[in-house]
Write a protein that holds these residues in place. Structure first.
Motif, PDB file in Angstrom:
ATOM      1  N   UNK A 203      25.244   5.282  57.945  1.00  0.00           N
ATOM      2  CA  UNK A 203      26.457   5.369  57.291  1.00  0.00           C
ATOM      3  C   UNK A 203      27.243   4.008  57.055  1.00  0.00           C
ATOM      4  N   UNK A 204      26.778   2.752  57.758  1.00  0.00           N
ATOM      5  CA  UNK A 204      27.019   1.606  57.449  1.00  0.00           C
ATOM      6  C   UNK A 204      26.808   1.196  56.184  1.00  0.00           C
ATOM      7  N   UNK A 205      25.465   1.370  55.689  1.00  0.00           N
ATOM      8  CA  UNK A 205      24.900   1.324  54.617  1.00  0.00           C
ATOM      9  C   UNK A 205      25.721   1.880  53.427  1.00  0.00           C
ATOM     10  N   UNK A 206      25.958   3.035  53.462  1.00  0.00           N
ATOM     11  CA  UNK A 206      26.938   3.812  52.695  1.00  0.00           C
ATOM     12  C   UNK A 206      28.296   3.053  52.315  1.00  0.00           C
ATOM     13  N   UNK A 207      28.963   2.677  53.590  1.00  0.00           N
ATOM     14  CA  UNK A 207      30.182   2.065  53.403  1.00  0.00           C
ATOM     15  C   UNK A 207      30.081   0.816  52.937  1.00  0.00           C
ATOM     16  N   UNK A 208      28.887   0.162  53.080  1.00  0.00           N
ATOM     17  CA  UNK A 208      28.947  -1.218  52.435  1.00  0.00           C
ATOM     18  C   UNK A 208      28.852  -1.211  50.821  1.00  0.00           C
ATOM     19  N   UNK A 209      28.179  -0.235  50.500  1.00  0.00           N
ATOM     20  CA  UNK A 209      27.780   0.272  49.177  1.00  0.00           C
ATOM     21  C   UNK A 209      29.189   0.505  48.403  1.00  0.00           C
ATOM     22  N   UNK A 210      30.039   1.450  49.175  1.00  0.00           N
ATOM     23  CA  UNK A 210      31.233   1.972  48.636  1.00  0.00           C
ATOM     24  C   UNK A 210      32.189   0.629  48.320  1.00  0.00           C
ATOM     25  N   UNK A 211      32.106   0.082  49.347  1.00  0.00           N
ATOM     26  CA  UNK A 211      33.452  -1.171  49.369  1.00  0.00           C
ATOM     27  C   UNK A 211      32.752  -2.228  48.033  1.00  0.00           C
ATOM     28  N   UNK A 212      31.233  -2.376  48.018  1.00  0.00           N
ATOM     29  CA  UNK A 212      30.932  -3.658  46.807  1.00  0.00           C
ATOM     30  C   UNK A 212      31.149  -2.825  45.676  1.00  0.00           C
ATOM     31  N   UNK A 213      31.060  -1.526  45.411  1.00  0.00           N
ATOM     32  CA  UNK A 213      31.311  -0.791  44.177  1.00  0.00           C
ATOM     33  C   UNK A 213      32.737  -0.871  43.724  1.00  0.00           C
ATOM     34  N   UNK A 214      33.668  -0.804  44.714  1.00  0.00           N
ATOM     35  CA  UNK A 214      35.121  -0.673  44.727  1.00  0.00           C
ATOM     36  C   UNK A 214      35.449  -2.080  44.431  1.00  0.00           C
ATOM     37  N   UNK A 215      34.968  -3.197  44.817  1.00  0.00           N
ATOM     38  CA  UNK A 215      35.265  -4.500  44.692  1.00  0.00           C
ATOM     39  C   UNK A 215      34.770  -4.965  43.173  1.00  0.00           C
ATOM     40  N   UNK A 216      33.685  -4.470  42.699  1.00  0.00           N
ATOM     41  CA  UNK A 216      33.234  -4.608  41.459  1.00  0.00           C
ATOM     42  C   UNK A 216      34.092  -4.137  40.286  1.00  0.00           C
ATOM     43  N   UNK A 217      35.006  -3.096  40.550  1.00  0.00           N
ATOM     44  CA  UNK A 217      35.805  -2.517  39.701  1.00  0.00           C
ATOM     45  C   UNK A 217      37.149  -3.192  39.195  1.00  0.00           C
TER      46      UNK A 217
END
Ligand code: ADP
Length: 217
Positions: A203-217
């Protein structure tokens, strides 16, 4: 700020995972089950109404649950001065007030109607649910875990009949919520039958990914 829903049947480990994630990422953890149990423990009129319903394993009415969730979301994260609204607990534990980096909701939504209400609540707060993490655990294992917890907890809804009914309620009313988030492209399912730490890492990996994608937007 990212907002995550942790989703799963009773016994899937939502509460355990949500708590670990809140610690790790400095997220607010809002559990509707805990909010209801607090009302019960304080003996408020809402708590008295909710207790009878929870003891049967039924879902508590939206009038109660939505009001509790709305209050928790608003007072704890969007107050003009969020630090003034922090729990004493946070101050004691960390030595200083903190501004949460995100929010993790567990126990809500439990119906498609609640999922729609959550969209509305988030829109009002100018936020959005970024991801729903569904913890998947086989039925036999769910039942085994709740019975194991029943032996050590004093939750009055952890008796055999009530456990069965809570799982029925999940199948009937809560499972359709998965489609709601699948269709809107925000659902990620993780295997919850493994060790707590393995599921947590995933789940930590998923949250890091979500956060990364959100910051890129
Ligand atoms: P679990 O999912 O492990 O059964 P919870 O602490 O999430 O435990 O919920 C306990 C009980 O609280 C539920 O069986 C239900 O009666 C009530 N409850 C919690 N969240 C909601 C909700 N979103 N809507 C209606 N009832 C709820």
């Amino acid at each position: 700020m990212i907002n995550i829903v942790i989703f799963g049947a009773p016994g899937a480990g939502k509460g355990t995972q949500a708590q670990l994630l809140a610690e790790k990422f400095d997220f607010l953890h809002i559990s509707t089950g805990d909010l209801l149990r607090q009302e019960v423990a304080m003996g408020t009129p809402v708590g008295l109404r909710a207790k009878a319903i929870m003891d049967r394993g039924d879902l508590v009415g939206d009038d109660i649950v939505v009001a509790l969730l709305g209050r928790a979301l608003e007072t704890r994260s969007t107050h003009p001065n969020p630090e003034a609204q922090l729990d004493q607990w946070d101050v004691e534990r960390k030595g200083m007030p903190r501004r949460p980096e995100g929010c993790i909701i567990d126990g809500f939504p439990r119906t498609v109607q609640q999922a729609q209400t959550l969209e509305f609540l988030m829109r009002k707060l100018k936020r959005t649910i970024d991801c729903v993490v569904a913890i998947d655990v086989p039925r036999d294992e769910l039942v085994r875990r709740i019975h194991e917890r029943a032996a050590i907890s004093n939750r009055s809804d952890d008796t055999a009949d009530v456990i069965r009914h809570r799982i029925e309620e999940y199948d009937l009313k809560t499972k359709p919520v998965l489609d709601y988030y699948k269709v809107s492209g925000r659902l990620v399912t993780v295997d919850g039958s493994e060790e707590i730490s393995r599921t947590n890492n995933r789940i930590c990996q998923i949250i890091n990914l979500v956060s990364h994608l959100k910051n890129e937007r």
